[in-house]
Scaffold this active site. Structure first.
Site, PDB file in Angstrom:
ATOM      1  N   ASN A 207      -9.909 -14.897  20.604  1.00 36.74           N
ATOM      2  CA  ASN A 207     -11.112 -15.678  20.708  1.00 36.74           C
ATOM      3  C   ASN A 207     -10.600 -17.174  20.462  1.00 36.74           C
ATOM      4  O   ASN A 207      -9.505 -17.589  20.634  1.00 36.74           O
ATOM      5  CB  ASN A 207     -11.882 -15.535  19.579  1.00 36.74           C
TER       6      ASN A 207
ATOM      7  N   LYS B 117       2.975  -2.872  31.044  1.00 38.36           N
ATOM      8  CA  LYS B 117       2.084  -3.533  31.822  1.00 38.36           C
ATOM      9  C   LYS B 117       0.962  -3.001  32.714  1.00 38.36           C
ATOM     10  O   LYS B 117       1.658  -2.093  33.690  1.00 38.36           O
ATOM     11  CB  LYS B 117       2.466  -4.838  32.697  1.00 38.36           C
TER      12      LYS B 117
ATOM     13  N   PHE C 290     -16.584 -16.557   6.145  1.00 38.33           N
ATOM     14  CA  PHE C 290     -17.134 -17.608   7.269  1.00 38.33           C
ATOM     15  C   PHE C 290     -17.704 -16.845   8.150  1.00 38.33           C
ATOM     16  O   PHE C 290     -17.649 -15.719   8.330  1.00 38.33           O
ATOM     17  CB  PHE C 290     -15.688 -18.305   7.803  1.00 38.33           C
TER      18      PHE C 290
ATOM     19  N   LYS D 118     -24.580 -11.250   6.038  1.00 32.77           N
ATOM     20  CA  LYS D 118     -23.104 -11.103   5.914  1.00 32.77           C
ATOM     21  C   LYS D 118     -22.628 -11.094   4.418  1.00 32.77           C
ATOM     22  O   LYS D 118     -21.708 -10.684   3.948  1.00 32.77           O
ATOM     23  CB  LYS D 118     -22.455 -11.943   6.722  1.00 32.77           C
TER      24      LYS D 118
ATOM     25  N   LYS E 119     -20.920  -7.751   2.662  1.00 30.29           N
ATOM     26  CA  LYS E 119     -19.636  -7.803   2.481  1.00 30.29           C
ATOM     27  C   LYS E 119     -19.196  -8.496   0.999  1.00 30.29           C
ATOM     28  O   LYS E 119     -18.184  -8.317   0.819  1.00 30.29           O
ATOM     29  CB  LYS E 119     -19.241  -8.814   3.402  1.00 30.29           C
TER      30      LYS E 119
END
Length: 413
Positions: free
Chosen positions: A219, A298, A332, A346, A350
Site C-alpha cells: 500500500n 517468478k 490507527f 474498530k 480490537k
C-alpha cells in the site's frame, strides 16, 4: 540564530582567503561576535586591517604577541569560542590539526580548544584528492570536526574540479542550521519526560505480501507518521523500538529499528517483546490480504488474465487487543467516509485504548504528506479532533495523551 554567538574565524593561507572578508562581514551582520586568527601566509592574501575593521576586534597572527597581558591569548580564545570556523582550510592546517602540530597561533589555539570546529577546505583539486589529505579529513571527521564540502568549478590555478571554498552565504546558513539544531536539542532535553522508563513499540510503514520473488501486494504508507510517533515518544523519555515495513523515507537516527517484510513478520517482532512493553502504537499499514500460495520462482505470463486467490492476513491489532493485560494499545484507522462510525467500531472490536482516525481524502491528510488531520477516540467516543497539523506535532499530542492516560491524569486536568 547567531545573535550573541562567539565565533572564532581562522584564516589560513590560500587564495580563498579573500572570501574571509565577506564571511566575517556576514557573520557579524547576522549578530555573531567574531574574532579572527590569521596564519602568516594568510596575511599575504588579505590584510589584518581588513578583518579587524570588519570584526571590530584585533586580529591575532603571532602566538607571542600578547595584546592583553592579563590573559594568554591562544588559551583565552580557545575557551571563549562557541564555534571555531576555519575558512579557508588549507591542506597544511588540515594536516597540522590531524597530527596535533602547534607551530603558530591558529594551530596552537586549535589544539587548546574544546569548542566544536568546522572546516571549509579550499585547495587545488589534486591536493584535495591526495590520499594524505583525504586521510587527514577522515581522521578529523572521526574526531567530530564538521566539514563544509568544497564546491566544484574553475579554480584559481586554472584547473577545473573540486576544491573551491564554499561561498560565504552558504557557510553562514550552515552555521545557523548548526546552532538551530543545538537549540532544538536543548529544548527537547529540557522538556518534561512523562514516558521516562516506559518501553514503547511503534510499527511503521507498509507491509509486503509476496506473490512471487519479484511481485507483491502492498500500500501507499510512507512511514512518516510512525517515525514521527517514535521520535515524539523518545523525546518524552521512552525507550523506543521501531518495527518498520517498507517506508519512503529514512528512519530517525538514534532509535532502535527492526526491518520486517510481511504482516506475520511484523506480528512476530512485536510479540517477541510483548511482555516487556508498556505502549504499542500500531501506525503501520498492514496488508489485509495475502496470496494463498506464494510462488517460489517468478511467475511467467501464460495468458491475458491471471486469477490470484487471496486470504486474510493476521489482524495484528485485534490479536494484540485480545492478548493485552497492562499494555496501552493505540491503533490507527485511515478512512474515506463515515470516519467516526468506522473508528469507534474498530476501537471496540480490537480493544484499543486509543484510536487515531483520519479521512485520507482531506487535503493534507493522505499518505506521504508531512501533515495530518486526525480525530482521537477512546471507549467513550471522541476525545479530541485536531486541526491540520504537522505529523510531528500530531505525534507529540498523541504521545502526551498516552502518557497522561498511563499516569491516570484526567483529560481536563
Amino acid at each position: 540564530m547567531l545573535t550573541g554567538k562567539k565565533i572564532l574565524l581562522g584564516v589560513s593561507g590560500g587564495i580563498a582567503a579573500f572570501k574571509a572578508a565577506s564571511l566575517c562581514s556576514k557573520l557579524t551582520q547576522a549578530g555573531a561576535e567574531v574574532r579572527v586568527i590569521m596564519t602568516e601566509s594568510a596575511t599575504r592574501f588579505i590584510t589584518e586591517l581588513t578583518l579587524q575593521s570588519l570584526s571590530k576586534h584585533p586580529v591575532y597572527t603571532d602566538t607571542f604577541d600578547e595584546k592583553d597581558p592579563s590573559v594568554i591569548a591562544h588559551i583565552d580564545l580557545a575557551d571563549w569560542a562557541d564555534l571555531i570556523l576555519i575558512a579557508p582550510a588549507t591542506a597544511n592546517i588540515i594536516g597540522k590539526m590531524a597530527h596535533g602540530l602547534a607551530d603558530d597561533m591558529l594551530s596552537t589555539t586549535l589544539l587548546a580548544t574544546e569548542a566544536p570546529i568546522m572546516l571549509a577546505p579550499a585547495m587545488n583539486v589534486h591536493m584535495y584528492q591526495h590520499p594524505a589529505v583525504l586521510h587527514n579529513l577522515e581522521l578529523l571527521s572521526s574526531r567530530g570536526v564538521m566539514m563544509i564540502e568544497p564546491g566544484s568549478g574553475l579554480l584559481a590555478c586554472g584547473y577545473v574540479g573540486k576544491g573551491r571554498m564554499e561561498e560565504p552565504e552558504s557557510i553562514v546558513q550552515l552555521i545557523e542550521q548548526y546552532f538551530g539544531q543545538l537549540e532544538q536539542n536543548y529544548r527537547a532535553e529540557s522538556q518534561p519526560k512523562p514516558l521516562l522508563g516506559r518501553k514503547v513499540i511503534v510499527t511503521a510503514g507498509a507491509t509486503v505480501e509476496r506473490i512471487d520473488p519479484v511481485r507483491y501486494i502492498t500500500n501507499d504508507s510512507s512511514g512518516k507518521m510512525g517515525f514521527a510517533i517514535a521520535m515524539a515518544a523518545q523525546q518524552l523519555g521512552a525507550d523506543v523500538h521501531i518495527i518498520a515495513g517498507s517506508t519512503q523515507i529514512d528512519p530517525p537516527d538514534g532509535i532502535f529499528l527492526t526491518r520486517v517484510e510481511s504482516g506475520m513478520d511484523m506480528y512476530n517482532a512485536v510479540i517477541a517483546e510483548w511482555d516487556q512493553v508498556d505502549i504499542v502504537v500500531k501506525a503501520a499499514a498492514v496488508a489485509d490480504y495475502r496470496p494463498k500460495e506464494q510462488a517460489v520462482r517468478k511467475m511467467k505470463k501464460t495468458g491475458d488474465a491471471l486469477t490470484l486467490e487471496l486470504v486474510k492476513t493476521l489482524d495484528i491489532l485485534e490479536t494484540l487487543g485480545q492478548q493485552k493485560t497492562r499494555q496501552f494499545l493505540i491503533g490507527f484507522a485511515a478512512e474515506t467516509n463515515d470516519v467516526e462510525k468506522y473508528a469507534m467500531g474498530k476501537l471496540l472490536r480490537k480493544n484499543c485504548d486509543l484510536l487515531v482516525a483520519n479521512d485520507v481524502t482531506l487535503e493534507g491528510a493522505g499518505f506521504g504528506t508531512d501533515t495530518n488531520v486526525v480525530s482521537i477516540y477512546d471507549h467513550n467516543g471522541l476525545v479530541v479532533g485536531l486541526p491540520l497539523m504537522s505529523k510531528k506535532d500530531t505525534a507529540t499530542y498523541i504521545m502526551n495523551l498516552a502518557a497522561e492516560r498511563l499516569a491516570g491524569v484526567p483529560d481536563n486536568a
